[in-house]
Write an enzyme that holds these catalytic residues in place. Structure first.
Site, mmCIF file in Angstrom:
data_model
loop_
_atom_site.group_PDB
_atom_site.id
_atom_site.type_symbol
_atom_site.label_atom_id
_atom_site.label_comp_id
_atom_site.label_asym_id
_atom_site.label_seq_id
_atom_site.Cartn_x
_atom_site.Cartn_y
_atom_site.Cartn_z
ATOM 1 N N GLU A 103 -6.301 3.350 -6.264
ATOM 2 C CA GLU A 103 -7.894 3.136 -5.491
ATOM 3 C C GLU A 103 -8.759 4.540 -5.835
ATOM 4 O O GLU A 103 -8.771 5.859 -5.750
ATOM 5 C CB GLU A 103 -7.676 3.401 -3.651
ATOM 6 C CG GLU A 103 -8.883 2.876 -2.869
ATOM 7 C CD GLU A 103 -8.903 3.555 -1.513
ATOM 8 O OE1 GLU A 103 -10.076 3.151 -0.922
ATOM 9 O OE2 GLU A 103 -8.700 4.560 -1.528
ATOM 10 N N HIS B 119 -11.267 -3.411 2.685
ATOM 11 C CA HIS B 119 -11.298 -3.099 4.920
ATOM 12 C C HIS B 119 -12.085 -2.073 4.874
ATOM 13 O O HIS B 119 -11.874 -1.297 5.925
ATOM 14 C CB HIS B 119 -9.979 -2.855 4.832
ATOM 15 C CG HIS B 119 -9.113 -2.119 4.339
ATOM 16 N ND1 HIS B 119 -8.637 -2.147 2.619
ATOM 17 C CD2 HIS B 119 -8.635 -0.659 4.694
ATOM 18 C CE1 HIS B 119 -8.276 -0.826 2.136
ATOM 19 N NE2 HIS B 119 -8.521 0.278 3.607
ATOM 20 N N ASP B 120 -12.248 -1.596 3.883
ATOM 21 C CA ASP B 120 -13.165 -0.731 4.311
ATOM 22 C C ASP B 120 -14.937 -0.848 3.839
ATOM 23 O O ASP B 120 -15.461 0.356 4.319
ATOM 24 C CB ASP B 120 -13.304 0.947 3.053
ATOM 25 C CG ASP B 120 -11.661 1.588 3.310
ATOM 26 O OD1 ASP B 120 -10.994 0.817 4.344
ATOM 27 O OD2 ASP B 120 -10.634 1.459 2.210
ATOM 28 N N ASP C 268 -3.496 4.707 -2.433
ATOM 29 C CA ASP C 268 -4.490 5.428 -1.618
ATOM 30 C C ASP C 268 -4.557 6.232 -1.642
ATOM 31 O O ASP C 268 -4.526 6.988 -1.854
ATOM 32 C CB ASP C 268 -3.746 5.328 -0.156
ATOM 33 C CG ASP C 268 -4.967 5.559 0.735
ATOM 34 O OD1 ASP C 268 -5.783 4.829 0.471
ATOM 35 O OD2 ASP C 268 -4.931 6.287 1.468
ATOM 36 N N ASP D 126 1.065 -0.985 0.654
ATOM 37 C CA ASP D 126 0.014 0.039 -0.070
ATOM 38 C C ASP D 126 1.220 0.916 -0.020
ATOM 39 O O ASP D 126 2.101 1.220 0.690
ATOM 40 C CB ASP D 126 -0.522 0.069 1.373
ATOM 41 C CG ASP D 126 -2.302 -0.293 1.302
ATOM 42 O OD1 ASP D 126 -2.469 1.700 0.345
ATOM 43 O OD2 ASP D 126 -3.105 -0.649 1.784
HETATM 44 C C1 BGC Z 1 -7.699 3.612 3.020
HETATM 45 C C2 BGC Z 1 -8.520 3.670 4.246
HETATM 46 C C3 BGC Z 1 -8.539 4.900 4.861
HETATM 47 C C4 BGC Z 1 -8.414 5.928 3.719
HETATM 48 C C5 BGC Z 1 -7.150 7.270 3.911
HETATM 49 C C6 BGC Z 1 -8.770 4.684 2.452
HETATM 50 O O1 BGC Z 1 -8.773 4.460 1.145
HETATM 51 O O2 BGC Z 1 -8.929 2.495 2.312
HETATM 52 O O3 BGC Z 1 -8.471 2.620 4.777
HETATM 53 O O4 BGC Z 1 -8.878 5.326 6.085
HETATM 54 O O5 BGC Z 1 -7.897 5.833 2.674
HETATM 55 O O6 BGC Z 1 -6.083 6.988 4.004
#
Ligand code: BGC
Length: 536
Positions: free
Chosen positions: A268, A334-335, A203, A101
């Site tokens: 993402e 995980h979200d 991310d 990540d």
């Molecule tokens: C991650 C989350 C995170 C956020 C801030 C996201 O899209 O997947 O888990 O809290 O970015 O970094």
């Protein structure tokens, strides 16, 4: 050796919850190494060719590692850099790729860059972050919101200015306008590429570029607190995200990755910003070699369970891709609530068959392959800052981050002490050890699907086309490679439903344990409610 083009699946590990070997109730890198044979290399392995590991960097853990205080290290709770290097070596020896990540939008407020930036207006790092004077009327410079609730601006008494944080106040946004920031972040990629990592999941990229005039975000006319529990949705985030330079920055990151062999970068994003954004992304990908940056699709997480809707959603995405693009399909992470909780376990089996018969690389979220469900977290056990800041609205992400269920021993075999989050109550029924023994289990369904991806060329290399015989109950599609074709039928209704088989009459796989595999005598098949099949 497996290349990104023929990876059967990318398996997402949330390291806090995979396997704890040092007895602190939190997973670690040695735990991942210990469990690699579960993923690949043995007769009873799942059949995974690549891992994406959520953040393991030094961090105050305000957002569980998405608040990085040192991009070049390993948090001591997870181990150290030597452990990580060993993980790369052992994984590579087993022909497993490691994707990590990368968190470009923000650092932790404890990162030395921010500590320096906050020390005063004269700091050489001041403009590494986004500082603004109060608005003329006093208060925050504009109306931008933090994803985790409240204003996106934090006042700093010392300098009399505000800094921007699109997430927590402890996650200040980096200023990507600064060439020094961009150079430093691209150097971080090189640091890990030189260590041998095979790719990055980047991310929250849509926040890295903002409106250059910092205009207020418009009010969302469709928002109502009665139908939407998330206060972030009160505005349309047209100015606080997707600034004009977004694709220039993503292009720079891609270029850095391109200078190494067989490495992949994925960004993402979610489709809630509308089709126009998807088009911008696709235009961007078209300018980049398909083997470097791969389009990600998380749409299914928010699509209703409906043959018509899912067919439309996948059909649109497939149609926008170049033949050589590696489509990354994520059905959970995980979200978001787990697949088997968003739906139910029967429907989740059908979705597994869908995901693992689509082109590209599917992302399997750890535990989904054994049918793990969300665990309800008592208020005094809540960990997620989102739930703490906006409580009681179902926004917390702890339920989908609970410990991996290895067996029916204490803490499901995850740890020898009480884990950081509770273990699911049904972990005695849904766990790796038990499911490996049961050929009808979730585990075996995933294992068979992954094996089929490895042995049946159309499933991994074939093109995609929707079958005309699709109906409002059954979504059907074909995958064809050279002169070999497989058809996939998904009965997304609660009725027994007839499908016409055309030329494909050999059942390779079904989600229905009662379905016999092998040749079908007639021209049609009756699919059980929520049954998915692959026929050749
Ligand atoms: C991650 C989350 C995170 C956020 C801030 C996201 O899209 O997947 O888990 O809290 O970015 O970094």
């Amino acid at each position: 050796m497996t290349t990104w083009q023929n990876v059967r699946a990318l398996y997402q590990i949330y390291p806090r919850s995979f396997r704890d070997t040092n007895g602190d109730g939190i997973g670690d890198i040695n735990g991942i190494i210990e469990k690699l044979p579960y993923l690949k290399g043995k007769d009873d392995s799942l059949g995974i060719d690549a891992l994406w590991i959520s953040p393991f960097y030094p961090s105050p853990m305000r957002d569980f590692g998405y608040d990085v205080s040192d991009y070049r290290g390993v948090h001591q709770m997870f181990g150290n850099l030597d452990d990580f290097e060993r993980l790369i070596d052992v994984a590579h020896a087993a022909d497993i790729k490691i994707m990590i990540d990368f968190v470009p939008n923000h650092t932790s407020d404890e990162h030395e860059w921010f500590v320096s930036s906050r020390s005063g207006k004269e700091s050489v790092h001041r403009d590494w972050y986004i500082w603004r004077d109060p608005s003329p009327a006093g208060g925050p410079p504009n109306n931008w919101l933090s994803v985790f609730g409240g204003s996106a601006w934090q006042y700093d008494e010392e300098s009399g200015q505000y800094y921007l944080h699109s997430f927590l106040a402890e996650q200040p946004d980096l200023n990507w306008e600064s060439p020094l920031v961009r150079a430093a972040m691209n150097d971080v990629l090189r640091f890990w590429l030189d260590k041998g990592v095979d790719g990055f999941r980047c991310d929250a990229v849509r926040w890295i570029a903002k409106d250059d005039q910092f205009r207020d975000d418009p009010v969302n006319p469709d928002y109502s607190t009665e139908t939407d529990s998330d206060p972030y949705h009160a505005l349309l985030h047209t100015h606080s995200r997707y600034g004009n330079k977004l694709f220039e920055y993503l292009g720079e990151l891609s270029e850095t990755v391109a200078s190494y062999e067989d490495r992949l970068i994925i960004f993402e994003d979610y489709p809630d910003a509308g089709p126009e954004r998807m088009k911008q992304y696709m235009d961007f990908y078209r300018k980049i070699d398909a083997s470097i940056a791969a389009p990600i699709n998380y749409d299914i997480i928010h699509e209703p369970y409906s043959a018509t809707e899912i067919r439309r959603c996948i059909g649109n995405f497939q149609a926008a891709l170049r033949p050589e693009d590696i489509a990354i399909y994520g059905f959970g992470n995980h979200d978001n609530s787990r697949l088997a909780s968003r739906l139910d376990r029967k429907r989740a089996r059908l979705m597994a068959l869908l995901q693992l018969s689509l082109p590209g690389v599917p992302i399997v979220y750890y535990g989904d392959e054994i049918g793990m469900i969300d665990v309800s977290i008592p208020p005094d056990a809540v960990q997620d800052p989102f739930e703490k800041r906006v409580p009681g609205k179902g926004l917390g992400r702890d339920p989908e981050r609970t410990p991996m269920q290895w067996d029916d021993s204490f803490a499901a075999g995850f740890s020898r002490i009480e884990p950081w989050l509770p273990v699911a109550e049904d972990s005695d029924l849904y766990n790796v050890a038990r499911e490996q023994e049961d050929v009808d289990s979730f585990f075996h369904l995933y294992k068979k699907l992954l094996a089929a991806r490895g042995s049946c060329a159309p499933l991994i290399k074939g093109n995609y086309s929707t079958l005309d015989s699709s109906t409002s109950a059954v979504y059907g599609f074909a995958r064809t490679y050279e002169n070999e074709t497989v058809h996939v039928f998904l009965n997304m209704s609660s009725e027994l439903t007839k499908v016409a088989l055309d030329d494909c009459k050999d059942v390779i796989l079904s989600t229905n344990p009662e379905r016999a595999t092998g040749a079908v005598a007639g021209e049609t098949l009756h699919l059980a409610p929520h049954e998915g099949i692959i026929v050749r």
